[in-house]
Each structure stands twice: as structure tokens, then as C-alpha cells.
Design a protein around this motif. Structure first.
Motif, PDB file in Angstrom:
ATOM      1  N   GLU A  34      73.953 -13.112  34.426  1.00 17.12           N
ATOM      2  CA  GLU A  34      73.321 -12.325  33.877  1.00 17.12           C
ATOM      3  C   GLU A  34      72.841 -12.689  32.445  1.00 17.12           C
ATOM      4  N   LYS A  37      70.528 -15.724  32.831  1.00 17.64           N
ATOM      5  CA  LYS A  37      69.028 -15.228  33.447  1.00 17.64           C
ATOM      6  C   LYS A  37      68.329 -14.966  32.061  1.00 17.64           C
ATOM      7  N   GLN A  41      64.814 -16.675  30.789  1.00 16.11           N
ATOM      8  CA  GLN A  41      63.534 -15.868  30.656  1.00 16.11           C
ATOM      9  C   GLN A  41      63.010 -16.020  29.117  1.00 16.11           C
ATOM     10  N   GLU A  86      67.597 -19.142  42.939  1.00 16.66           N
ATOM     11  CA  GLU A  86      67.247 -17.650  42.959  1.00 16.66           C
ATOM     12  C   GLU A  86      66.676 -17.291  41.197  1.00 16.66           C
ATOM     13  N   MET A  87      67.549 -18.110  40.545  1.00 16.47           N
ATOM     14  CA  MET A  87      67.169 -17.708  39.109  1.00 16.47           C
ATOM     15  C   MET A  87      65.634 -18.200  38.751  1.00 16.47           C
ATOM     16  N   ARG A  89      63.400 -18.518  41.108  1.00 19.71           N
ATOM     17  CA  ARG A  89      62.640 -17.784  41.977  1.00 19.71           C
ATOM     18  C   ARG A  89      62.412 -16.444  41.040  1.00 19.71           C
ATOM     19  N   SER A  90      63.404 -15.927  40.258  1.00 14.90           N
ATOM     20  CA  SER A  90      63.238 -14.761  39.511  1.00 14.90           C
ATOM     21  C   SER A  90      62.390 -15.095  38.309  1.00 14.90           C
ATOM     22  N   GLU A  93      58.511 -14.947  38.777  1.00 15.63           N
ATOM     23  CA  GLU A  93      57.821 -13.642  38.929  1.00 15.63           C
ATOM     24  C   GLU A  93      57.248 -13.274  37.541  1.00 15.63           C
ATOM     25  N   GLN A  94      57.753 -13.943  36.427  1.00 14.38           N
ATOM     26  CA  GLN A  94      57.066 -13.436  35.181  1.00 14.38           C
ATOM     27  C   GLN A  94      56.317 -14.680  34.432  1.00 14.38           C
TER      28      GLN A  94
END
Length: 274
Positions: A34, A37, A41, A86-87, A89-90, A93-94
Motif C-alpha cells: 500500500e 503504491k 503514484q 499490477e502496480m 497497471r494501477s 489508470e491515472q
């Protein structure tokens, strides 16, 4: 077939603005999924231009103590290749513009399955790979298949790479060339600017690719000095140290993003008046 990758677009835009890129390195999953991530970001807003995301491995032979410990923290908290993808990919998204380069070793990719890994990486939004233990003699293993998936394969050049070896190193490299500023592992000694500038100048005689300089760059002052003659400055261990020495997730995020902002400011101003 010619393509314009995120890395190409990034370096072209920075060249137009007469400044180098700030490249940050963090290990995926460090200190936990968490917090990692959140770190990832927030890097673009802190001023990072290109993100290197380490794929944790239990035997990171090219890495110094700080990144070795980061890999172990991540693995102990359950980080996997699938979770690293997956990190990304997430993140996509932004953010559809900041290049992400996965850095690590061949073993975890081989175990995942090369073709499956490349397909999943491309789908997730990975732009490049740095695989430090796969020499050019094995380009058919990963480098050439990566190109088929539109993923740049970034090679390391070192102070011990001689003129005879260099063309082989550069042959299938794309995205940028990563010049290792010191002989040895990451984060343990500072480079000498005068020697580095000369080495980068010599490397430019052999390639039109952007040249990033990393290993041993820890401070805003060092980043600014090296940014005057390189196309990108890579900082890793200093950011990873922020994670080790923070006591809460919020402090981890604040320390990492604060140092990234300081580095970004120095890199952005390093060529003013030139």
C-alpha cells in the motif's frame, strides 16, 4: 516499424526545454504494497520524469546494501512479479504519460515465463526493461522479444566497458543508455564529475540515444552537476534510504516525495544560463 514511445516523447520534450530528466528508483512493494503504491503514484507530482521500479529479487548482486534491504522488505511483505505489474497497471489508470522502466534480474522473469511476462508488462503499461544480468550475447532470450512487444531494452555501460565491447552493448539498446558512474554496486560511492563528463562525452561518439547517469548520486548538488552534461540523472539509494529510516507510512511518503522534489528542483535549474 518506427514508433514513438513514452521514453522518446519524454526525452524529446526535455531536450526542447534544455534540461535533463530526473529518474527515480524505488523497489516495488517496499516497505509494503500500500505504501509503495502511494509512493509510485506521487512521484510525478514531486517532479520525477521517469520512474524505475525495481522487481524484488532475493539475490540482487548489482545492488548495494540499501536496495538489497529494500528487496528483502518487499519480498517479506509478499511482493511478487504479478503484484509489481499490477502496480504499474494501477498507476496507468491515472497517469498515461510518465515512463516506467522495470529494473531487476532475469530469474524472476524467467520463472514468470518470458512471453507471459512481456505480454502482461506491455498490457500494464511498462515502457522499458533494465535486466542487469542478461548480457547482449543472450539478446534472443528477452531483449529481442521485448522489442516485439514495444518495450525498450535499456542497457548498462560502465567505466570498464571498453571500445571493443561497446558496439555489442549498444546493438539492440533502445530508450536510453544507462551509464554506471562508478565501478561496483549501487549507492556506495560518489562519482567524480570531471571523469564522468569525459566518459559521457566519449559515449556520445558512439550512440544517439539519451544517456542517463546513475549509481552514487545522492544529493541535489550532485544531481545538478551531473545534469549539466547528461540527458538524465538517476537517483535510487538515497530515496530508498528514506524508506528505511522512516517510522510510519506517512513519514515514508513525505520523506521520499520531499527528496524527489528537492532533486527535481535542482535538475530543472542546472542548465539555466547555458
Amino acid at each position: 516499424m518506427q514508433r514513438t514511445s513514452r521514453l522518446d516523447q519524454c526525452f524529446a520534450a526535455l531536450k526542447a526545454n534544455n534540461r535533463p530528466a530526473l529518474v527515480s528508483y524505488l523497489t516495488a512493494g517496499d516497505p509494503n504494497a500500500e505504501t509503495s503504491k502511494r509512493l509510485l503514484q506521487g512521484l510525478p507530482a514531486a517532479g520525477v520524469d521517469i520512474i524505475e521500479l525495481g522487481m524484488p529479487f532475493s539475490d540482487p548482486m548489482a545492488d548495494g546494501p540499501a536496495i538489497q534491504k529494500a528487496a528483502l522488505r518487499a519480498l517479506e511483505n509478499g511482493q511478487t512479479q504479478a503484484k509489481t505489474l499490477e502496480m504499474v497497471r494501477s498507476f496507468r489508470e491515472q497517469n498515461s504519460t510518465t515512463p516506467i522502466v522495470l529494473m531487476g534480474y532475469y530469474n524472476p522473469i524467467y520463472r514468470y515465463g518470458v512471453e507471459r511476462f512481456l505480454a502482461d508488462a506491455a498490457s500494464a503499461g511498462v515502457d522499458g526493461l533494465i535486466v542487469v544480468d542478461l548480457p547482449p550475447e543472450h539478446d534472443e532470450e528477452l531483449c529481442q522479444p521485448a522489442a516485439q512487444h514495444g518495450i525498450d531494452f535499456i542497457r548498462l555501460a560502465t567505466p570498464t566497458t571498453d571500445a571493443k565491447r561497446l558496439p555489442k552493448v549498444l546493438s539492440n539498446t533502445s530508450g536510453f543508455i544507462y551509464y554506471v558512474s562508478v565501478a561496483g554496486v549501487t549507492g556506495v560511492s560518489a562519482p567524480t564529475p570531471e571523469r564522468l563528463e569525459s566518459a559521457v562525452g566519449q559515449l556520445r561518439e558512439h550512440t544517439q540515444l539519451p544517456i542517463a547517469v546513475g549509481f552514487g548520486i545522492r544529493t541535489a548538488g550532485q544531481a545538478a552537476t551531473i545534469g549539466r552534461f547528461s540527458d538524465a540523472v538517476v537517483v535510487g539509494s538515497a530515496l530508498v534510504d528514506c524508506i528505511e529510516h522512516a517510522s510510519t507510512p506517512d513519514e515514508v511518503v513525505e520523506r521520499v516525495h520531499s527528496l524527489a522534489s528537492e532533486l527535481a528542483e535542482s535538475v530543472r535549474g542546472c542548465r539555466k544560463g547555458s
